[in-house]
Design an enzyme around this catalytic site. Sequence first.
Site, PDB file in Angstrom:
ATOM      1  N   THR A 163       0.619  -1.069  -0.029  1.00 27.28           N
ATOM      2  CA  THR A 163      -0.087   0.528   0.048  1.00 27.28           C
ATOM      3  C   THR A 163       0.518   0.943   0.249  1.00 27.28           C
ATOM      4  N   GLY A 164       2.211   0.873  -0.195  1.00 22.18           N
ATOM      5  CA  GLY A 164       3.037   2.121   0.634  1.00 22.18           C
ATOM      6  C   GLY A 164       3.359   3.085  -1.516  1.00 22.18           C
ATOM      7  N   GLN A 165       4.232   3.947  -1.590  1.00 25.88           N
ATOM      8  CA  GLN A 165       4.525   4.440  -2.827  1.00 25.88           C
ATOM      9  C   GLN A 165       5.429   3.617  -3.869  1.00 25.88           C
ATOM     10  N   ASP A 166       6.268   2.905  -3.209  1.00 33.15           N
ATOM     11  CA  ASP A 166       7.262   1.856  -4.075  1.00 33.15           C
ATOM     12  C   ASP A 166       6.501   0.381  -4.501  1.00 33.15           C
ATOM     13  N   LEU A 186       9.038  -4.523   1.373  1.00 37.17           N
ATOM     14  CA  LEU A 186       8.715  -2.730   1.340  1.00 37.17           C
ATOM     15  C   LEU A 186       8.581  -2.697   2.702  1.00 37.17           C
ATOM     16  N   TYR A 231       9.148   0.568  17.947  1.00 37.92           N
ATOM     17  CA  TYR A 231       8.398  -0.209  17.096  1.00 37.92           C
ATOM     18  C   TYR A 231       9.430   0.593  15.754  1.00 37.92           C
ATOM     19  N   SER A 273      18.480   0.920   2.759  1.00 38.99           N
ATOM     20  CA  SER A 273      18.784   2.486   2.156  1.00 38.99           C
ATOM     21  C   SER A 273      19.937   3.197   2.012  1.00 38.99           C
ATOM     22  N   GLU A 290      20.192   5.751   3.602  1.00 34.29           N
ATOM     23  CA  GLU A 290      20.276   6.238   5.094  1.00 34.29           C
ATOM     24  C   GLU A 290      21.193   5.711   6.142  1.00 34.29           C
ATOM     25  N   TYR A 343      15.988   4.811  12.076  1.00 33.59           N
ATOM     26  CA  TYR A 343      16.063   3.969  11.024  1.00 33.59           C
ATOM     27  C   TYR A 343      16.515   3.396  10.310  1.00 33.59           C
ATOM     28  N   LYS A 403      17.508  -0.200   9.139  1.00 37.47           N
ATOM     29  CA  LYS A 403      17.526  -0.812   8.346  1.00 37.47           C
ATOM     30  C   LYS A 403      18.951  -1.141   8.465  1.00 37.47           C
TER      31      LYS A 403
HETATM   32  P1  NAP Z   1       6.192   4.288   2.457  1.00 31.48           P
HETATM   33  O1  NAP Z   1       5.174   4.588   1.367  1.00 31.48           O
HETATM   34  O2  NAP Z   1       6.153   4.815   3.494  1.00 31.48           O
HETATM   35  O3  NAP Z   1       5.590   2.650   2.926  1.00 31.48           O
HETATM   36  C1  NAP Z   1       5.578   1.518   3.790  1.00 31.48           C
HETATM   37  C2  NAP Z   1       4.403   0.467   3.825  1.00 31.48           C
HETATM   38  O4  NAP Z   1       4.942  -0.418   4.766  1.00 31.48           O
HETATM   39  C3  NAP Z   1       2.806   0.782   3.941  1.00 31.48           C
HETATM   40  O5  NAP Z   1       2.475   0.023   3.100  1.00 31.48           O
HETATM   41  C4  NAP Z   1       2.479   0.648   5.065  1.00 31.48           C
HETATM   42  O6  NAP Z   1       1.948   0.368   5.068  1.00 31.48           O
HETATM   43  C5  NAP Z   1       4.143  -0.604   5.243  1.00 31.48           C
HETATM   44  N1  NAP Z   1       3.794  -0.721   6.439  1.00 31.48           N
HETATM   45  C6  NAP Z   1       3.992   0.252   7.599  1.00 31.48           C
HETATM   46  N2  NAP Z   1       4.203  -0.350   8.872  1.00 31.48           N
HETATM   47  C7  NAP Z   1       4.101  -1.712   8.387  1.00 31.48           C
HETATM   48  C8  NAP Z   1       4.327  -3.224   9.104  1.00 31.48           C
HETATM   49  N3  NAP Z   1       4.675  -3.317  10.667  1.00 31.48           N
HETATM   50  N4  NAP Z   1       3.970  -4.270   8.607  1.00 31.48           N
HETATM   51  C9  NAP Z   1       3.556  -4.029   6.861  1.00 31.48           C
HETATM   52  N5  NAP Z   1       3.564  -3.430   7.063  1.00 31.48           N
HETATM   53  C10 NAP Z   1       3.625  -2.023   7.031  1.00 31.48           C
HETATM   54  O7  NAP Z   1       7.537   3.468   2.389  1.00 31.48           O
HETATM   55  P2  NAP Z   1       8.253   3.340   0.212  1.00 31.48           P
HETATM   56  O8  NAP Z   1       8.553   5.211   0.077  1.00 31.48           O
HETATM   57  O9  NAP Z   1       7.452   3.201  -0.331  1.00 31.48           O
HETATM   58  O10 NAP Z   1       9.624   2.595   0.579  1.00 31.48           O
HETATM   59  C11 NAP Z   1       9.402   1.253   0.117  1.00 31.48           C
HETATM   60  C12 NAP Z   1      10.604   0.276   1.317  1.00 31.48           C
HETATM   61  O11 NAP Z   1      11.592   1.386   0.868  1.00 31.48           O
HETATM   62  C13 NAP Z   1      10.543   1.193   2.342  1.00 31.48           C
HETATM   63  O12 NAP Z   1      11.206   0.065   3.302  1.00 31.48           O
HETATM   64  C14 NAP Z   1      11.564   2.254   2.953  1.00 31.48           C
HETATM   65  O13 NAP Z   1      12.159   1.879   4.243  1.00 31.48           O
HETATM   66  C15 NAP Z   1      12.955   1.711   1.887  1.00 31.48           C
HETATM   67  N6  NAP Z   1      13.719   3.014   1.066  1.00 31.48           N
HETATM   68  C16 NAP Z   1      12.128   3.708   0.775  1.00 31.48           C
HETATM   69  C17 NAP Z   1      13.636   5.087   0.052  1.00 31.48           C
HETATM   70  C18 NAP Z   1      13.036   6.367  -0.861  1.00 31.48           C
HETATM   71  O14 NAP Z   1      13.221   7.365  -1.083  1.00 31.48           O
HETATM   72  N7  NAP Z   1      11.159   5.830  -0.749  1.00 31.48           N
HETATM   73  C19 NAP Z   1      14.528   5.052   0.031  1.00 31.48           C
HETATM   74  C20 NAP Z   1      15.296   3.458   0.429  1.00 31.48           C
HETATM   75  C21 NAP Z   1      14.514   3.093   1.041  1.00 31.48           C
HETATM   76  P3  NAP Z   1       0.663   1.082   5.805  1.00 31.48           P
HETATM   77  O15 NAP Z   1      -0.042   1.936   4.221  1.00 31.48           O
HETATM   78  O16 NAP Z   1      -0.327   0.743   5.787  1.00 31.48           O
HETATM   79  O17 NAP Z   1       0.982   2.362   6.067  1.00 31.48           O
HETATM   80  O1  G4F Z   2      12.132  13.894   3.461  1.00 27.60           O
HETATM   81  P1  G4F Z   2      12.843  13.400   3.775  1.00 27.60           P
HETATM   82  O2  G4F Z   2      11.962  13.131   5.214  1.00 27.60           O
HETATM   83  O3  G4F Z   2      13.753  12.185   3.074  1.00 27.60           O
HETATM   84  P2  G4F Z   2      15.133  11.327   4.413  1.00 27.60           P
HETATM   85  O4  G4F Z   2      14.751  11.274   5.724  1.00 27.60           O
HETATM   86  O5  G4F Z   2      16.304  10.928   2.869  1.00 27.60           O
HETATM   87  O6  G4F Z   2      14.313   9.648   4.013  1.00 27.60           O
HETATM   88  C1  G4F Z   2      14.113   9.409   3.295  1.00 27.60           C
HETATM   89  O7  G4F Z   2      14.828   8.913   2.172  1.00 27.60           O
HETATM   90  C2  G4F Z   2      15.328   7.895   3.272  1.00 27.60           C
HETATM   91  C3  G4F Z   2      16.554   7.380   2.236  1.00 27.60           C
HETATM   92  O8  G4F Z   2      18.045   8.067   2.112  1.00 27.60           O
HETATM   93  C4  G4F Z   2      14.722   6.254   2.905  1.00 27.60           C
HETATM   94  F1  G4F Z   2      15.486   5.259   3.712  1.00 27.60           F
HETATM   95  C5  G4F Z   2      13.665   6.753   4.597  1.00 27.60           C
HETATM   96  O9  G4F Z   2      12.883   5.629   4.743  1.00 27.60           O
HETATM   97  C6  G4F Z   2      12.757   8.245   3.372  1.00 27.60           C
HETATM   98  O10 G4F Z   2      12.221   8.108   2.288  1.00 27.60           O
HETATM   99  O11 G4F Z   2      13.684  14.243   4.474  1.00 27.60           O
HETATM  100  C7  G4F Z   2      14.666  14.540   3.473  1.00 27.60           C
HETATM  101  C8  G4F Z   2      15.856  15.971   3.730  1.00 27.60           C
HETATM  102  C9  G4F Z   2      15.690  15.462   5.098  1.00 27.60           C
HETATM  103  O12 G4F Z   2      17.863  16.106   5.146  1.00 27.60           O
HETATM  104  C10 G4F Z   2      15.120  16.385   5.931  1.00 27.60           C
HETATM  105  O13 G4F Z   2      15.737  16.862   7.396  1.00 27.60           O
HETATM  106  O14 G4F Z   2      15.386  16.783   3.886  1.00 27.60           O
HETATM  107  C11 G4F Z   2      15.235  17.902   5.342  1.00 27.60           C
HETATM  108  N1  G4F Z   2      14.229  18.617   5.574  1.00 27.60           N
HETATM  109  C12 G4F Z   2      13.900  19.648   6.302  1.00 27.60           C
HETATM  110  N2  G4F Z   2      12.745  20.257   6.498  1.00 27.60           N
HETATM  111  C13 G4F Z   2      12.632  17.553   5.820  1.00 27.60           C
HETATM  112  C14 G4F Z   2      12.126  19.579   6.106  1.00 27.60           C
HETATM  113  N3  G4F Z   2      12.176  16.984   5.600  1.00 27.60           N
HETATM  114  C15 G4F Z   2      10.853  16.590   5.957  1.00 27.60           C
HETATM  115  N4  G4F Z   2      10.124  15.348   6.184  1.00 27.60           N
HETATM  116  N5  G4F Z   2      10.140  17.634   6.951  1.00 27.60           N
HETATM  117  C16 G4F Z   2      10.272  18.781   6.875  1.00 27.60           C
HETATM  118  O15 G4F Z   2       9.516  19.751   6.719  1.00 27.60           O
END
Ligand code: NAP
Ligand code: G4F
Length: 352
Positions: A11-14, A86, A101, A135, A137, A158, A162
């Site tokens: 249900t998430g973005q990816d 994911l 959590y 990630s 991160e 986080y 990861k």
């Molecule tokens: P997202 O939009 O936050 O989606 C996270 C998904 O995980 C949602 O479907 C959420 O369900 C589900 N979830 C949360 N807690 C759970 C639990 N306890 N049990 C089962 N499902 C659970 O994240 P995303 O951007 O699609 O990212 C996908 C994955 O890649 C994540 O693991 C994220 O950490 C990792 N990642 C993302 C990025 C990025 O830039 N997007 C980069 C590197 C790694 P609900 O819809 O119910 O909340």
């Molecule tokens: O968009 P962000 O919250 O993404 P962040 O922390 O880089 O994490 C995302 O990317 C990771 C991959 O490196 C994933 F693993 C993780 O699940 C997630 O998808 O923040 C990006 C940057 C940070 O430096 C933050 O401090 O934006 C800065 N920022 C400034 N103002 C903010 C804000 N971030 C958020 N979320 N909200 C603000 O108001």
Amino acid sequence: MTKRALITGITGQDGSYLTELLVGKGYEVHGVMRRASVFNTDRIDHLYHDPHLPGPPVRLHYGDLTDGTSLRHILDAVRPDEIYNLGAQSHVLVSFQIPEYTADTVAVGALRLLEAVRDFVGSRGGAVRLYQAGSSEMFGAAPAPQSEATPFHPRSPYGVSKLAAHWYGVNYREAYGLFVCNGILFNHESPRRGETFVSRKVTRAAARIKEGLQDKLYLGNLEAKRDWGFAGDYVEAMWLMLQQDVAEDFVIATGEARSVKELVELAFAEVGLEWSNHVEFDPRYLRPTEVDFLQGDAGKARQRLGWRPKTGFVELVRMMIAHDLDLARQERMLKGAGYAAPPRGAATLKQH
Ligand code: NAP
Ligand code: G4F
């Protein structure tokens, strides 16, 4: 033979982009969905149908990464060829507020899934391939550009969680011969990005300010640099990793880094506004420890997977702005027509 995929976090973005990709390739797709008090399938509603009706082969199963038994039962019911893990509490700042959590879903959740897969393979035989969503991160404070050879130095609960999941994956590959690939993905965004990540927070706010629905946008650190790509491109890399002969780990990134300030400038310029008239600083968005500079080197993925990003930063921001302008216009029209409630997905901005 139709391949079956199981996606946690469908249900998430990816999860939504990956489901589209796999359905397009002829897979039967199954997803693990958390129970919620409201419908939480907005991102996949165009793919998921009432199981009584004909439609794309997408099926949802209630389960949770904090509940190992549910994962094990789902494996028996689905018998997947490929699993994409994911699911996660994926917000970095929130991980400082709910660290236990976060560790439970991200680190122990990955371990529960690996144990369930190990048990499933042991009792049923056959081969299952698993993608673990790692990630950038995990690199945290490590100097840029970061590649598979860069030592990790995570800076948030986080990131630490990861990294544990990453090493669990490596260990289960080495100890039990499981086919586990760790993707180390840099930030990737889209119009379906959660509203509290900075890219979407900025594009929504720029669009809503343009449409007269709000006046200010409150942000934290504008100096941090991220390597931002398009989620639709990145899910292709996940699939490619699982099609290789040998399980390995890959960095996925564009190789270009931009600051948050550059993102803000571009988004506001796209709607014809001067950002500095609307953006205010709010310290609540600062992290106790920040990741200053992420810029990936995806050379290995280019050579071995033939993967490269198709969407650049400017195109990505334009795509998100176009989407959020549509939502903001719908919201303005509904308000103008006397409807108090905005359309779902365009809800009044709560600046988390
Ligand atoms: P997202 O939009 O936050 O989606 C996270 C998904 O995980 C949602 O479907 C959420 O369900 C589900 N979830 C949360 N807690 C759970 C639990 N306890 N049990 C089962 N499902 C659970 O994240 P995303 O951007 O699609 O990212 C996908 C994955 O890649 C994540 O693991 C994220 O950490 C990792 N990642 C993302 C990025 C990025 O830039 N997007 C980069 C590197 C790694 P609900 O819809 O119910 O909340
Ligand atoms: O968009 P962000 O919250 O993404 P962040 O922390 O880089 O994490 C995302 O990317 C990771 C991959 O490196 C994933 F693993 C993780 O699940 C997630 O998808 O923040 C990006 C940057 C940070 O430096 C933050 O401090 O934006 C800065 N920022 C400034 N103002 C903010 C804000 N971030 C958020 N979320 N909200 C603000 O108001």
